[in-house]
Enzyme design. Structure first.
Site, mmCIF file in Angstrom:
data_model
loop_
_atom_site.group_PDB
_atom_site.id
_atom_site.type_symbol
_atom_site.label_atom_id
_atom_site.label_comp_id
_atom_site.label_asym_id
_atom_site.label_seq_id
_atom_site.Cartn_x
_atom_site.Cartn_y
_atom_site.Cartn_z
ATOM 1 N N HIS A 80 39.728 44.375 37.686
ATOM 2 C CA HIS A 80 38.620 45.207 37.208
ATOM 3 C C HIS A 80 38.483 45.133 35.696
ATOM 4 O O HIS A 80 39.295 44.518 34.996
ATOM 5 C CB HIS A 80 38.814 46.659 37.658
ATOM 6 C CG HIS A 80 40.070 47.319 37.165
ATOM 7 N ND1 HIS A 80 40.183 47.841 35.893
ATOM 8 C CD2 HIS A 80 41.268 47.558 37.763
ATOM 9 C CE1 HIS A 80 41.379 48.372 35.735
ATOM 10 N NE2 HIS A 80 42.069 48.200 36.858
ATOM 11 N N CYS A 128 47.316 47.046 38.648
ATOM 12 C CA CYS A 128 46.062 46.296 38.735
ATOM 13 C C CYS A 128 45.982 45.257 37.621
ATOM 14 O O CYS A 128 46.768 45.263 36.677
ATOM 15 C CB CYS A 128 44.867 47.243 38.631
ATOM 16 S SG CYS A 128 44.633 48.280 40.099
#
Length: 338
Positions: free
Chosen positions: A210, A228
């Site tokens: 992201h 992440c």
């Protein structure tokens, strides 16, 4: 993509620091991560490089030892590589429709049951192969901290979302609450959303590729996330439309990479993950002696040398390559990512 048989892409370049530039500013302008920028410029002040200072841009890379189709993330290098893929749909044979029972009974006065409908045919099974475009795109990424390690292995992109909201997991909410920084149940899309404007969810539950919010952009290319992979917003805005749902993702751990360009064998060394070496992380405010830091550097060097010896032996077994071990030792002792 390099020519057939070659494993190197990009080129090493230089930039000149302007007034009020930091290495972080220069890194972002050139899509370079923070750690790889400081490793390549160990004598340059990160926060106040003097105007006119020559800054090395480590923009030449050896491709990881992984399939060249889809996304490859080399975790210790903190860099993502994308090899464009194309879908190839293979239609599964439809399952036979179940026949309606001729012996089913109905209650008095009730209408007979409608015949069973044929079962719908399963959706086409989509696989992805290299698009053979001859290109590879690469961007720096932030990775999981030692206590929130990014997983290793193969997965896929299972969902893509523009302007995502973020629902913080209970574990992250507890961590923030303990620091006096409570999180809401849901963070709506916007400049303060830590996912940024684009998010690609992976098949490993809870892990995404992201963008970033403004407050965390300075940490791209560092181990600062909860597992992440975080990109500069300007990088993921280009990557996001290129990657189809279902594209393969390979998460690899390769602090030492070997690759050919022509008849020359090159080696690229990144700092290993400390937990692999057996080093406990330090709190930023912890007072650590120079002797302790040197012992840890020596420990990393020994670890990297073992990996390098293994990779070099595998290369020799395949190609009879001749390797200058003095050069190898110098690269191991002072990893620059170049």
């Amino acid at each position: 993509m390099p020519a057939g048989g070659n494993d190197l892409i990009g080129e090493i370049r230089c930039s000149t620091a302007h007034d009020e530039d930091t290495l972080i500013d220069i890194a972002r302008r050139n899509s370079v991560g923070q750690d790889e920028m400081t490793m390549a410029n160990p004598t340059v002040d990160r926060w106040l490089p003097k105007e006119g200072t020559r800054v090395l841009l480590p923009r030449e890379y050896i491709l990881p030892d992984a399939p060249r189709a889809g996304i490859v993330v080399n975790i210790p290098e903190m860099r993502l590589y994308y090899y464009p893929v194309k879908a190839s749909a293979a239609q599964k044979k439809p399952a036979a429709a179940p026949a309606a029972s001729s012996t089913a009974k109905t209650a008095p006065g009730a209408k007979p049951a409608a015949p069973a409908k044929p079962a719908p045919a399963p959706a086409a099974a989509t696989s992805f192969t290299s698009a053979q475009t001859g290109e590879v795109i690469t961007y720096p990424v932030s990775m999981g901290r030692m206590d929130w390690r990014t997983p290793i292995g193969k997965t896929t992109v299972v969902n893509k979302q523009k302007d995502p909201s973020w629902t913080p997991p209970a574990s992250i909410k507890r961590e923030h609450a303990a620091k006096g920084d409570p999180l809401p149940d849901v963070v709506p899309p916007g400049p303060d959303n830590p996912l940024g404007k684009f998010a690609m969810r992976l098949g490993v539950a809870g892990y995404l590729i992201h963008g970033t919010d403004a407050a965390k952009a300075d940490g791209i290319g560092m181990r600062v996330t909860h597992g992440c992979m975080r990109l500069y917003n300007e990088d993921i805005s280009k990557l996001f439309p290129m990657v189809p749902v279902g594209a393969p993702v390979y998460l690899v751990n390769q602090p030492v990479k070997l690759g050919w360009e022509g008849n020359k064998l090159y080696m690229e060394v990144s700092q290993p993950l400390d937990e692999d070496v057996g080093i406990t992380g330090h709190d930023p405010d912890e007072d650590v002696s120079k002797e302790q830091l040197q012992r840890e550097d020596d420990q990393r060097s020994r670890f990297l040398m073992r990996i390098a010896n293994t990779e070099i032996q595998k290369m020799k077994d395949k190609t009879d390559a001749s390797v200058n071990m003095d050069n190898v030792r110098r690269a191991i002792e002072k990893p620059t990512g170049i």
